[in-house]
Design a protein around this motif. Sequence first.
Motif, PDB file in Angstrom:
ATOM      1  N   TYR A 137       0.817  -1.077   0.163  1.00 25.64           N
ATOM      2  CA  TYR A 137      -0.169  -0.024   0.046  1.00 25.64           C
ATOM      3  C   TYR A 137       0.872   1.359  -0.017  1.00 25.64           C
ATOM      4  N   GLU A 138       1.940   1.245   0.792  1.00 23.66           N
ATOM      5  CA  GLU A 138       2.647   2.396   0.980  1.00 23.66           C
ATOM      6  C   GLU A 138       3.376   2.706  -0.119  1.00 23.66           C
ATOM      7  N   VAL A 139       3.971   1.719  -0.880  1.00 23.12           N
ATOM      8  CA  VAL A 139       4.590   2.186  -2.028  1.00 23.12           C
ATOM      9  C   VAL A 139       3.838   2.146  -3.269  1.00 23.12           C
ATOM     10  N   VAL A 140       2.885   1.612  -3.642  1.00 17.66           N
ATOM     11  CA  VAL A 140       1.847   1.791  -4.592  1.00 17.66           C
ATOM     12  C   VAL A 140       0.715   2.970  -4.638  1.00 17.66           C
ATOM     13  N   ALA A 141       0.133   2.590  -3.424  1.00 15.56           N
ATOM     14  CA  ALA A 141      -0.934   3.449  -3.499  1.00 15.56           C
ATOM     15  C   ALA A 141      -1.136   4.804  -2.510  1.00 15.56           C
ATOM     16  N   LYS A 142      -0.088   4.771  -1.521  1.00 17.97           N
ATOM     17  CA  LYS A 142      -0.236   5.955  -0.734  1.00 17.97           C
ATOM     18  C   LYS A 142       0.073   7.311  -1.550  1.00 17.97           C
ATOM     19  N   PRO A 143       1.076   7.339  -2.135  1.00 22.58           N
ATOM     20  CA  PRO A 143       1.287   8.786  -2.901  1.00 22.58           C
ATOM     21  C   PRO A 143      -0.065   9.039  -3.852  1.00 22.58           C
ATOM     22  N   VAL A 144      -0.603   8.252  -4.519  1.00 22.42           N
ATOM     23  CA  VAL A 144      -1.725   8.503  -5.227  1.00 22.42           C
ATOM     24  C   VAL A 144      -2.634   8.883  -4.220  1.00 22.42           C
ATOM     25  N   VAL A 145      -3.077   8.203  -3.188  1.00 21.46           N
ATOM     26  CA  VAL A 145      -4.222   8.809  -2.168  1.00 21.46           C
ATOM     27  C   VAL A 145      -3.725   9.958  -1.661  1.00 21.46           C
ATOM     28  N   GLU A 146      -2.483  10.349  -1.415  1.00 25.31           N
ATOM     29  CA  GLU A 146      -2.093  11.415  -0.941  1.00 25.31           C
ATOM     30  C   GLU A 146      -2.369  12.775  -1.974  1.00 25.31           C
ATOM     31  N   SER A 147      -2.223  12.435  -3.432  1.00 26.03           N
ATOM     32  CA  SER A 147      -2.541  12.995  -4.384  1.00 26.03           C
ATOM     33  C   SER A 147      -3.895  13.449  -4.393  1.00 26.03           C
ATOM     34  N   VAL A 148      -4.972  12.803  -4.327  1.00 25.37           N
ATOM     35  CA  VAL A 148      -6.222  12.659  -4.490  1.00 25.37           C
ATOM     36  C   VAL A 148      -6.623  13.742  -3.392  1.00 25.37           C
ATOM     37  N   LEU A 149      -6.112  13.493  -2.005  1.00 26.78           N
ATOM     38  CA  LEU A 149      -6.312  14.329  -1.051  1.00 26.78           C
ATOM     39  C   LEU A 149      -5.941  15.830  -1.275  1.00 26.78           C
ATOM     40  N   ASP A 150      -4.807  15.990  -2.137  1.00 27.81           N
ATOM     41  CA  ASP A 150      -4.563  17.246  -2.660  1.00 27.81           C
ATOM     42  C   ASP A 150      -5.406  17.934  -3.859  1.00 27.81           C
ATOM     43  N   GLY A 151      -6.117  17.245  -4.144  1.00 27.20           N
ATOM     44  CA  GLY A 151      -7.335  17.332  -5.430  1.00 27.20           C
ATOM     45  C   GLY A 151      -6.920  16.967  -6.631  1.00 27.20           C
ATOM     46  N   TYR A 152      -6.022  16.099  -6.803  1.00 32.24           N
ATOM     47  CA  TYR A 152      -5.707  15.361  -8.093  1.00 32.24           C
ATOM     48  C   TYR A 152      -6.707  14.229  -8.323  1.00 32.24           C
ATOM     49  N   ASN A 153      -6.793  13.770  -9.522  1.00 29.86           N
ATOM     50  CA  ASN A 153      -7.495  12.597  -9.833  1.00 29.86           C
ATOM     51  C   ASN A 153      -6.408  11.425  -9.619  1.00 29.86           C
ATOM     52  N   GLY A 154      -6.734  10.476  -9.167  1.00 29.63           N
ATOM     53  CA  GLY A 154      -5.749   9.509  -8.833  1.00 29.63           C
ATOM     54  C   GLY A 154      -6.421   7.838  -9.421  1.00 29.63           C
ATOM     55  N   THR A 155      -5.461   7.102  -9.890  1.00 24.18           N
ATOM     56  CA  THR A 155      -5.859   5.860 -10.442  1.00 24.18           C
ATOM     57  C   THR A 155      -4.848   4.551  -9.738  1.00 24.18           C
ATOM     58  N   LEU A 156      -5.510   3.646  -9.407  1.00 25.30           N
ATOM     59  CA  LEU A 156      -4.691   2.608  -9.145  1.00 25.30           C
ATOM     60  C   LEU A 156      -5.432   1.415  -9.695  1.00 25.30           C
ATOM     61  N   MET A 157      -4.408   0.870 -10.376  1.00 26.57           N
ATOM     62  CA  MET A 157      -4.994  -0.558 -11.319  1.00 26.57           C
ATOM     63  C   MET A 157      -4.228  -1.626 -10.950  1.00 26.57           C
ATOM     64  N   ALA A 158      -4.924  -2.940 -10.951  1.00 26.47           N
ATOM     65  CA  ALA A 158      -4.202  -3.919 -10.920  1.00 26.47           C
ATOM     66  C   ALA A 158      -4.389  -4.846 -12.234  1.00 26.47           C
ATOM     67  N   TYR A 159      -3.248  -5.210 -12.672  1.00 30.31           N
ATOM     68  CA  TYR A 159      -3.306  -6.078 -14.149  1.00 30.31           C
ATOM     69  C   TYR A 159      -2.277  -7.438 -13.703  1.00 30.31           C
ATOM     70  N   GLY A 160      -3.224  -8.421 -14.385  1.00 33.42           N
ATOM     71  CA  GLY A 160      -2.347  -9.723 -14.278  1.00 33.42           C
ATOM     72  C   GLY A 160      -3.137 -10.896 -14.550  1.00 33.42           C
ATOM     73  N   GLN A 161      -2.754 -12.011 -14.604  1.00 32.13           N
ATOM     74  CA  GLN A 161      -3.360 -13.217 -15.088  1.00 32.13           C
ATOM     75  C   GLN A 161      -4.261 -13.484 -13.713  1.00 32.13           C
ATOM     76  N   THR A 162      -5.360 -14.159 -14.287  1.00 29.17           N
ATOM     77  CA  THR A 162      -6.314 -14.504 -13.172  1.00 29.17           C
ATOM     78  C   THR A 162      -5.422 -15.356 -12.115  1.00 29.17           C
ATOM     79  N   GLY A 163      -5.761 -15.283 -10.962  1.00 31.09           N
ATOM     80  CA  GLY A 163      -5.065 -16.047  -9.773  1.00 31.09           C
ATOM     81  C   GLY A 163      -3.926 -15.351  -9.312  1.00 31.09           C
ATOM     82  N   THR A 164      -3.145 -14.292  -9.746  1.00 26.63           N
ATOM     83  CA  THR A 164      -2.209 -13.980  -9.238  1.00 26.63           C
ATOM     84  C   THR A 164      -2.137 -12.912  -8.252  1.00 26.63           C
ATOM     85  N   GLY A 165      -3.276 -12.417  -7.649  1.00 25.02           N
ATOM     86  CA  GLY A 165      -3.382 -11.651  -6.551  1.00 25.02           C
ATOM     87  C   GLY A 165      -3.628 -10.140  -6.692  1.00 25.02           C
TER      88      GLY A 165
END
Length: 821
Positions: A137-165
């Motif tokens: 969370y801290e390396v992938v999402a937290k910076p984006v969440v902070e940006s959102v709180l600062d008024g930016y749009n943020g996107t978090l996406m997970a891409y991968g084969q089914t069953g990989t998490g």
Amino acid sequence: MATSNGGGYRNGGLKAAAKERSLSLNSNNKSSSLKSKPSVNSGGVRRNSTGSLGGTVKDSDAGVDYVFFDIVPGRVRVAVRLRPRNTEELAADADFADCVELQPELKRLKLRRNNWDSDTYEFDEVLTEFASQKRVYEVVAKPVVESVLDGYNGTLMAYGQTGTGKTYTLGRLGEEDTAARGIMVRAMEDILAEISLETDSVSVSYLQFFIRTTRVLHHHVQLYMEMIQDLLDPTNDSISIMEDPKTGDISLPGATVVEIRDQRSFLELLRLGEAHRFAANTKLNTESSRSHAILMVHVKKSVKGRDSGFSGENGNTAHMTRTSKPPMIRKGKLVVVDLAGSERINKSGSEGHTLEEAKSINLSLSALGKCINALAENSAHVPVRDSKLTRLLKDSFGGTARTSLVITIGPSPRHRGETASTIMFGQRAMKVENMLKIKEEFDYKSLSRRLDIQIDTLIAEHERQQKVFQDEIERIAVEAQKRIAEAEGNYADALEKERLTYQKDYMESIKMLEEQWALKLEKQADVRNKLGTKDDGFCNPPSGEVAFSAGEVAEVKKLLQNETLMRKAAEEEANNLRSQLMQWKRSEAAGNSEILNLRKMLEDEARQKEKFEEEIAILQSQLLQISFEADETRRNLDKGGTAKVPSSLDSLISQVRHPHLKDSANGEKASIAKLFEQGDAKLFSGSSKIYCCLCSFFLINSCTSTVGLQKILSLLEAEDPDVRIHAVKVVANLAAEETNQQKIVEAGGLMSLLTLLRSSEDETIHRVAAGAVANLAMNETNQELIMAQGGIALLSETASNAEDPQTLRMVAGAIANLCGN
Ligand code: ADP
Ligand code: MG
């Protein structure tokens, strides 16, 4: 902000580091960063020549100023996450190595081509199978969440084969294990922690994208319809996308929007959405891995210190706000996309799937890929409109948005193809078409790896403990509340009890006072009456009204009180005196009886004394008499001739022989008998008196005196049996002395003894007489005499009649002495 790579992760936040990294990574690339295309950018954004964006745009219709601070080109940040081997892989791939090897410290991933060759790729973050959810969370999402709180749009996406998490990374609720909470949950926690519920708001929509296939009747044509379904209201599955022509903002007017006030309600909402997703896919006979799940979070946050926190790259404050403006609200939108399984793209081609199938499965996914490619290639045209997904993500991907992509991969060599395709997607997303393929091998920094693993384990443990601690705090708080309530209850009870007691006391006192008052009134009336009769001047009016002044009443009351007090004191005194008198009387009576007792004792004592004095006088006179007579006897004996037995002894003997004659005793000479008579009969009783006299007689007159002996022997014939017994005893004792034996025999003692043995029936006399004979039998001459006078026969007869063994012993002794000769 927690970034493990020195802080270059946030695309747009820590710009300098991001730029530096892009340059170093992409030295042989055409472009070092993913540049926002005008078509993707929000409306009104102007870019300057250096690529940084800034300025204001006025929307006079809406009356809103859109302010852009320090917008710099960024690129999609991409992290790769490896799932640990699952149970199936642990068994099936036991003999094979993983298809990838991660070098997190170098942020590199090696994908094996074969046993001796591998391709190396660099990512913004490389997360091993041990990476904790918190770290992810801290390396992938937290910076984006902070940006959102600062008024930016943020996107978090997970891409991968089914069953990989993907879902594991984004959507885990972590109810059973707090350390397993995924990005959605943690993002909301951070958002809720940062906003104020009074001034700010957070609302959420939860959607699902899927493809509906419809066959057109009689035309052999399939229609593929992209559908957006509201997961919070699954009946609504045709939600349309709207784009604000001025701002370029994307919205879904038909979607349910739920305002979130706390974490609990958010979790509830996620659970509901998940349940609907599952139910919907079952109904449509599809798998959730075919659909994308999208969570949209809208954050409205008021700007408190406008000037604060918006410094530019060089530390200059680059604010363009007008100070006269009312408080500004920043709107941020966070889009979290759990994409459909990426294997569909691969399989559709390689396994001979038809284009239709491919379309049905991954239309939107391939559209996303195309857009990413176009963006990566800096192409003039980005095919955003190809899919609803890309249309929806238009304002969230690039431009002013901060985007993070996690590509999830599995370790299994059997899925190397899918893994490779996923990696390539990630690489393209990083806008790196031709990834530098590093051939050289680096020394594996195992130590660093191990430490990383430890850190992650500790982080997870720490989170768990924190939860436990919080629970404990809550429990203690509840307990404390309970105790306080209990104590308060007890206190209230005690207070009520006390109050009732006081009330009762008070009522009683009032009653008493009233009674006293009534009494006093009565007394006053009496006094008034009396005074009235005495002095007409103070006489009450006939109506009976109180004519005294208050002062007089008080005085009378005081007097009355004094009088009462005095009376009480006097009564007390009288009681005291009375009790003292009683006490004194009691002690006097006791003293009198004591005196009487003492007097009686004194009288007794006096009487006793008198008696003793009398006795002493008698004894003294007796002693005198006896000593006088003894002197006389001695003198007579010394004169020789026929000694005369003192008259006193004569009279005594005659007395004991003939007791009836004692009254006619000669009064001329004081006899022993007379002396005895004069004495207290109690002092010397009967026989013992006689024996004493005899003994004293023999003591005074040496026994060898023939006269005395004859007198004793005569007593053997006395009438009184006691006298006889004592006489025998004396004779027996005398016979024990050798010197006396001859004399006794000569004085006829032997004859007397034998006669006594014969005539007497008294056992004591038999015993003592036998003893005397035994003593006499010690002398040879006596033996013959005894034998001659039939002593043997007499002794034998005595023995045969004897009952006392002592008598037998005496007889036996006598016979023995006789036989001894
Ligand atoms: P996807 O959403 O990509 O299809 P899931 O998130 O459903 O995959 O994960 C598949 C399985 O693998 C789940 O049982 C999940 O718990 C497990 N899993 C995935 N990633 C991890 C991980 N990093 N650590 C442990 N288990 C994982
Ligand atoms: Mg999933």
